[in-house]
Design an enzyme around this catalytic site. Structure first.
Site, PDB file in Angstrom:
ATOM      1  N   TYR A   1       0.838  -1.211   0.000  1.00 31.66           N
ATOM      2  CA  TYR A   1       0.000   0.000   0.000  1.00 31.66           C
ATOM      3  C   TYR A   1       0.871   1.260   0.000  1.00 31.66           C
ATOM      4  O   TYR A   1       0.632   2.194  -0.780  1.00 31.66           O
ATOM      5  CB  TYR A   1      -0.900  -0.044   1.237  1.00 31.66           C
ATOM      6  CG  TYR A   1      -1.882   1.091   1.357  1.00 31.66           C
ATOM      7  CD1 TYR A   1      -3.053   1.114   0.611  1.00 31.66           C
ATOM      8  CD2 TYR A   1      -1.652   2.146   2.243  1.00 31.66           C
ATOM      9  CE1 TYR A   1      -3.974   2.145   0.746  1.00 31.66           C
ATOM     10  CE2 TYR A   1      -2.566   3.173   2.389  1.00 31.66           C
ATOM     11  CZ  TYR A   1      -3.726   3.169   1.641  1.00 31.66           C
ATOM     12  OH  TYR A   1      -4.627   4.199   1.780  1.00 31.66           O
TER      13      TYR A   1
ATOM     14  N   LYS B   1       1.145   4.214  -2.865  1.00 30.22           N
ATOM     15  CA  LYS B   1       0.840   5.623  -2.592  1.00 30.22           C
ATOM     16  C   LYS B   1       2.048   6.515  -2.861  1.00 30.22           C
ATOM     17  O   LYS B   1       1.904   7.652  -3.313  1.00 30.22           O
ATOM     18  CB  LYS B   1       0.332   5.784  -1.154  1.00 30.22           C
ATOM     19  CG  LYS B   1      -0.995   5.060  -0.893  1.00 30.22           C
ATOM     20  CD  LYS B   1      -2.097   5.503  -1.844  1.00 30.22           C
ATOM     21  CE  LYS B   1      -3.464   4.982  -1.467  1.00 30.22           C
ATOM     22  NZ  LYS B   1      -4.524   5.434  -2.374  1.00 30.22           N
TER      23      LYS B   1
END
Ligand code: NAD
Length: 248
Positions: free
Chosen positions: A156, A160
């Site tokens: 994740y 990002k």
């Protein structure tokens, strides 16, 4: 007057917490909505009811953002329906948490596929339209985790961080066409995504928030409206935190 009346705003992950708040906020400004999510079936009825209440013109588009060809079709559908594509908000996102030593290859690939490649897919297909229009706004939802990292979220946080690189590069490449590109880095916002966290993790996160409250989806949506509005026309290539002063 924010200059959003009649503008076409495409939002991905629009049936989720932040996406739905964004759709409602843009509807209030008179924008036309192209709302993208995996499906618009029964599970999204409450969201559709809330949008219907606003009276906004809306096109619901079922599309997996990770699918390059499906995104091409989604962008075309929105553009054909409304005749312009003024704002694209790359908001769809997933988590598949696990420590890096145990992370499955598939869990890495799927998170990068949705969160990062999904954003690329929309930039890739919307940019030619915005270039012809000589105007456009990309607003990409990153996370503070993409800046500072987070144990258990290698996939994740990498996705990002990738979004931040994509955002800045698009800002540099397309600025001369009057296209802006910015990233929002939310902290801890109360949505389905954070519902899944344990109470222990929530308490730990909360202790780092100077404003002493969790963020609301509306806190993020308001920044999206600002960045898309006339007031945001000279802001590009930025990563703006909405995190209650959690990240410094
Ligand atoms: P959410 O789970 O409520 O919403 C995410 C939405 O994305 C859902 O409607 C889901 O159906 C949709 N989606 C997932 N995969 C998709 C795909 N392949 N194609 C199309 N749609 C897909 O979560 P949220 O909190 O509203 O998250 C919105 C964005 O904000 C995400 O990018 C998330 O990473 C980011 N974010 C959230 C927080 C937070 O604390 N909630 C913090 C930082 C960043």
């Amino acid at each position: 007057e924010l200059g959003l009346n009649g503008k076409c705003v495409l939002i991905t992950g629009a049936s989720g917490g932040i996406g739905c708040a964004a759709a409602l906020a843009f509807a209030k400004e008179g924008a036309k909505l192209a709302l993208v999510d995996l499906d618009w079936g029964e599970r999204t009825q409450a969201v559709k009811d809330a949008i219907a209440q606003t009276g906004a013109e809306v096109e619901y588009i079922a599309c997996n953002v990770a699918d390059f060809d499906a995104v091409e079709k989604a962008v075309k559908t929105a553009h054909e329906r409304f005749g312009s594509l003024d704002v694209v908000i790359n908001n769809a996102g997933i988590t598949k948490d696990g420590l890096v030593m145990r992370m499955k290859e598939q869990d890495f690939d799927s998170v990068i596929g949705v969160n990062l490649k999904g954003a690329f897919n929309f930039v890739r297909h919307a940019a030619p339209i915005m270039t012809r229009q000589r105007s456009g706004r990309f607003i990409n939802v990153a996370s503070i985790v993409g800046v500072v990292g987070n144990p258990g979220q290698a996939n994740y946080s990498a996705s990002k961080a990738g979004i931040i690189g994509l955002t800045k590069t698009v800002a540099k490449e397309l600025g001369s066409r009057n296209i802006t590109s910015n990233a929002i880095a939310p902290g801890f916002i109360e949505t389905a995504m954070t519902d899944a966290l344990s109470d222990k993790v929530k308490a730990e996160l909360n202790s780092h928030i100077s404003l002493r409250r969790l963020g609301k989806a509306e806190d993020v949506a308001r920044l999206m409206v600002f960045l898309a509005s006339d007031a945001g026309s000279y802001i590009s290539g930025q990563v703006i935190g909405v995190d209650g002063c959690m990240s410094i």
